[in-house]
Design an enzyme around this catalytic site. Structure first.
Site, PDB file in Angstrom:
ATOM      1  N   THR A  93       0.342   6.575  -2.217  1.00 26.54           N
ATOM      2  CA  THR A  93      -0.038   7.808  -2.918  1.00 26.54           C
ATOM      3  C   THR A  93      -0.736   8.703  -1.905  1.00 26.54           C
ATOM      4  O   THR A  93      -1.835   8.367  -1.428  1.00 26.54           O
ATOM      5  CB  THR A  93      -1.013   7.507  -4.083  1.00 26.54           C
ATOM      6  OG1 THR A  93      -0.397   6.577  -4.961  1.00 26.54           O
ATOM      7  CG2 THR A  93      -1.369   8.777  -4.833  1.00 26.54           C
ATOM      8  N   LYS A 168       3.247  12.103  -9.356  1.00 27.16           N
ATOM      9  CA  LYS A 168       2.180  11.080  -9.400  1.00 27.16           C
ATOM     10  C   LYS A 168       0.809  11.728  -9.653  1.00 27.16           C
ATOM     11  O   LYS A 168       0.047  11.267 -10.500  1.00 27.16           O
ATOM     12  CB  LYS A 168       2.188  10.319  -8.061  1.00 27.16           C
ATOM     13  CG  LYS A 168       1.004   9.418  -7.819  1.00 27.16           C
ATOM     14  CD  LYS A 168       1.115   8.099  -8.535  1.00 27.16           C
ATOM     15  CE  LYS A 168      -0.160   7.279  -8.361  1.00 27.16           C
ATOM     16  NZ  LYS A 168      -0.163   6.077  -9.146  1.00 27.16           N
ATOM     17  N   LYS A 243      -9.688   9.296  -5.845  1.00 27.23           N
ATOM     18  CA  LYS A 243      -8.757   9.702  -4.771  1.00 27.23           C
ATOM     19  C   LYS A 243      -7.622  10.560  -5.348  1.00 27.23           C
ATOM     20  O   LYS A 243      -7.314  11.630  -4.816  1.00 27.23           O
ATOM     21  CB  LYS A 243      -8.183   8.440  -4.103  1.00 27.23           C
ATOM     22  CG  LYS A 243      -7.093   8.734  -3.085  1.00 27.23           C
ATOM     23  CD  LYS A 243      -6.312   7.491  -2.677  1.00 27.23           C
ATOM     24  CE  LYS A 243      -5.013   7.887  -1.993  1.00 27.23           C
ATOM     25  NZ  LYS A 243      -4.148   6.782  -1.639  1.00 27.23           N
TER      26      LYS A 243
HETATM   27  P1  NAD Z   1      -4.787  -1.761   0.426  1.00 30.25           P
HETATM   28  O1  NAD Z   1      -5.955  -1.170   1.118  1.00 30.25           O
HETATM   29  O2  NAD Z   1      -4.930  -3.041  -0.313  1.00 30.25           O
HETATM   30  O3  NAD Z   1      -3.568  -1.961   1.479  1.00 30.25           O
HETATM   31  C1  NAD Z   1      -3.289  -1.067   2.514  1.00 30.25           C
HETATM   32  C2  NAD Z   1      -2.847  -1.921   3.711  1.00 30.25           C
HETATM   33  O4  NAD Z   1      -2.411  -1.042   4.763  1.00 30.25           O
HETATM   34  C3  NAD Z   1      -3.989  -2.756   4.289  1.00 30.25           C
HETATM   35  O5  NAD Z   1      -3.598  -4.119   4.284  1.00 30.25           O
HETATM   36  C4  NAD Z   1      -4.168  -2.205   5.705  1.00 30.25           C
HETATM   37  O6  NAD Z   1      -4.529  -3.203   6.653  1.00 30.25           O
HETATM   38  C5  NAD Z   1      -2.792  -1.644   5.982  1.00 30.25           C
HETATM   39  N1  NAD Z   1      -2.762  -0.624   7.037  1.00 30.25           N
HETATM   40  C6  NAD Z   1      -3.551   0.458   7.196  1.00 30.25           C
HETATM   41  N2  NAD Z   1      -3.166   1.164   8.289  1.00 30.25           N
HETATM   42  C7  NAD Z   1      -2.096   0.512   8.806  1.00 30.25           C
HETATM   43  C8  NAD Z   1      -1.257   0.737   9.934  1.00 30.25           C
HETATM   44  N3  NAD Z   1      -1.442   1.782  10.743  1.00 30.25           N
HETATM   45  N4  NAD Z   1      -0.265  -0.151  10.184  1.00 30.25           N
HETATM   46  C9  NAD Z   1      -0.072  -1.229   9.378  1.00 30.25           C
HETATM   47  N5  NAD Z   1      -0.845  -1.500   8.306  1.00 30.25           N
HETATM   48  C10 NAD Z   1      -1.843  -0.635   8.018  1.00 30.25           C
HETATM   49  O7  NAD Z   1      -4.254  -0.595  -0.561  1.00 30.25           O
HETATM   50  P2  NAD Z   1      -3.301  -0.775  -1.827  1.00 30.25           P
HETATM   51  O8  NAD Z   1      -4.115  -1.004  -3.051  1.00 30.25           O
HETATM   52  O9  NAD Z   1      -2.197  -1.695  -1.466  1.00 30.25           O
HETATM   53  O10 NAD Z   1      -2.745   0.729  -1.951  1.00 30.25           O
HETATM   54  C11 NAD Z   1      -1.750   1.230  -1.086  1.00 30.25           C
HETATM   55  C12 NAD Z   1      -1.326   2.597  -1.616  1.00 30.25           C
HETATM   56  O11 NAD Z   1      -0.840   2.460  -2.958  1.00 30.25           O
HETATM   57  C13 NAD Z   1      -2.449   3.627  -1.676  1.00 30.25           C
HETATM   58  O12 NAD Z   1      -1.942   4.873  -1.283  1.00 30.25           O
HETATM   59  C14 NAD Z   1      -2.868   3.614  -3.132  1.00 30.25           C
HETATM   60  O13 NAD Z   1      -3.434   4.844  -3.562  1.00 30.25           O
HETATM   61  C15 NAD Z   1      -1.539   3.367  -3.820  1.00 30.25           C
HETATM   62  N6  NAD Z   1      -1.632   2.759  -5.158  1.00 30.25           N
HETATM   63  C16 NAD Z   1      -2.490   1.728  -5.376  1.00 30.25           C
HETATM   64  C17 NAD Z   1      -2.555   1.179  -6.657  1.00 30.25           C
HETATM   65  C18 NAD Z   1      -3.485   0.021  -6.955  1.00 30.25           C
HETATM   66  O14 NAD Z   1      -3.691  -0.286  -8.140  1.00 30.25           O
HETATM   67  N7  NAD Z   1      -4.040  -0.646  -5.933  1.00 30.25           N
HETATM   68  C19 NAD Z   1      -1.744   1.682  -7.693  1.00 30.25           C
HETATM   69  C20 NAD Z   1      -0.847   2.711  -7.410  1.00 30.25           C
HETATM   70  C21 NAD Z   1      -0.803   3.247  -6.137  1.00 30.25           C
END
Ligand code: NAD
Length: 296
Positions: A93, A168, A243
């Site tokens: 997102t 979204k 966010k």
């Molecule tokens: P998270 O923080 O659990 O996972 C993100 C991952 O990206 C981490 O493991 C981090 O180490 C990795 N990362 C960061 N920079 C990187 C890079 N340069 N190279 C490789 N890996 C890298 O976050 P999440 O909860 O999985 O959310 C991910 C996305 O999904 C976000 O944009 C969030 O807004 C969206 N989202 C989350 C949810 C939810 O309920 N968690 C729901 C809908 C959407």
């Protein structure tokens, strides 16, 4: 079977990659965190030590990263390693401007690209029941569809580049506003001596009906599975709602749209976050409205 690389194996990306494995695809993963790589490897994802090695054979690359800046940084590298016709899908997102920049980078490298953020949270990612909101060309969408179907139940093509992100943030702006509205109604009911159940029984079958009330009721009791019954453990954390509301407000400013309730919702979730409540479910905002958490 498609060779797919997943970059970002966190709370969402990890289970999404595992569902691609379960659907029979050859999945390679990369994450900056060794713990996330290890957890994904335990679920059948081949872990790569570098981004470069992760994408070397990929037909499709999926990114699931925290914010626009992370996506642009990773995509800037991806396009230097890509082959014409490769498909790049971003499921994070992020802001609409960054999404459009990512599409432009892909187009310059003759890659197909799709912005495809999701709703459904971590439980939907685990169960493979996410909703995908996609933006990009018809060709990119049609090539992405079988891959997305392994991770989700509903796949909607919303329009051109950035349209998935636009859908979204509009959806989540409705959600933030409606949750605050439902919470205010319960707080008012409490002060008028009306029981939670009575308000729920009336509003859930009347014109006040909405998802925040009937699926995610912010008081314990009427909807047993809602986070209110577990002391507001998320679910969908208030910090993530903040966010998304900030993204909606940036987009409203940039496009000149009037979203006064979206702005108020962003302010209220900002207050909740500054009170140290960002890790709790977003329905915990009812406690701030009752004055149970510190008032600024
Ligand atoms: P998270 O923080 O659990 O996972 C993100 C991952 O990206 C981490 O493991 C981090 O180490 C990795 N990362 C960061 N920079 C990187 C890079 N340069 N190279 C490789 N890996 C890298 O976050 P999440 O909860 O999985 O959310 C991910 C996305 O999904 C976000 O944009 C969030 O807004 C969206 N989202 C989350 C949810 C939810 O309920 N968690 C729901 C809908 C959407």
């Amino acid at each position: 079977m498609t060779r797919i690389t997943c970059i970002g194996l966190g709370n969402m990306g990890g289970p999404m990659a595992a569902n691609l494995v379960a659907a029979g695809h050859a999945v390679t993963g990369f994450d900056l965190s060794a713990d996330m790589l290890k957890a994904a490897a335990e679920r059948g994802v081949s872990s790569a030590p570098t981004l470069e090695q992760a994408v070397v054979d990929a037909e499709v690359v999926i990114t699931m990263l925290p914010k626009g800046q992370h996506v642009l940084r990773v995509w800037a590298t991806l396009v230097t390693l890509s082959r014409p016709g490769q498909l790049l899908i971003d499921c994070s997102t992020i802001d609409v401007d960054s999404a459009r920049k990512a599409h432009q980078m892909a187009a310059a490298a003759q890659c197909l690209s799709l912005d495809a953020p999701v709703s459904g949270g971590t439980s939907g990612a685990e169960a493979g029941t996410l909703t995908f909101m996609a933006g990009g060309s018809v060709e990119a969408f049609e090539r992405s569809r079988p891959v997305l179907e392994a991770m989700g139940r509903k796949i909607v093509h919303c329009g051109d580049d950035g349209a998935g992100q636009a859908a979204k943030i509009c959806n989540n702006m409705i959600l933030g506003i409606s949750m605050i509205g439902v919470c205010e109604a319960f707080v008012l009911a409490e002060s008028l001596g009306l029981s939670h159940q009575a308000l729920f029984d009336v509003a859930s079958t009347s014109s006040g009906q909405c998802w925040s009330l009937t699926s995610y009721c912010p008081v314990p009791g009427p909807v047993p599975a809602s986070p209110a019954n577990k002391d507001y453990q998320p679910g969908f954390a208030a910090a993530l709602m903040l966010k998304d509301l900030k993204l909606s407000q940036e987009a409203a400013m940039a496009s000149g749209a009037a979203t006064p309730l979206g702005a108020a919702a962003a302010q209220l979730y900002g207050m909740l976050d500054r009170q140290g409540q960002g890790g709790r479910d977003f329905s915990a905002i009812i406690e701030m409205l009752r004055g149970k958490t510190a008032v600024e």
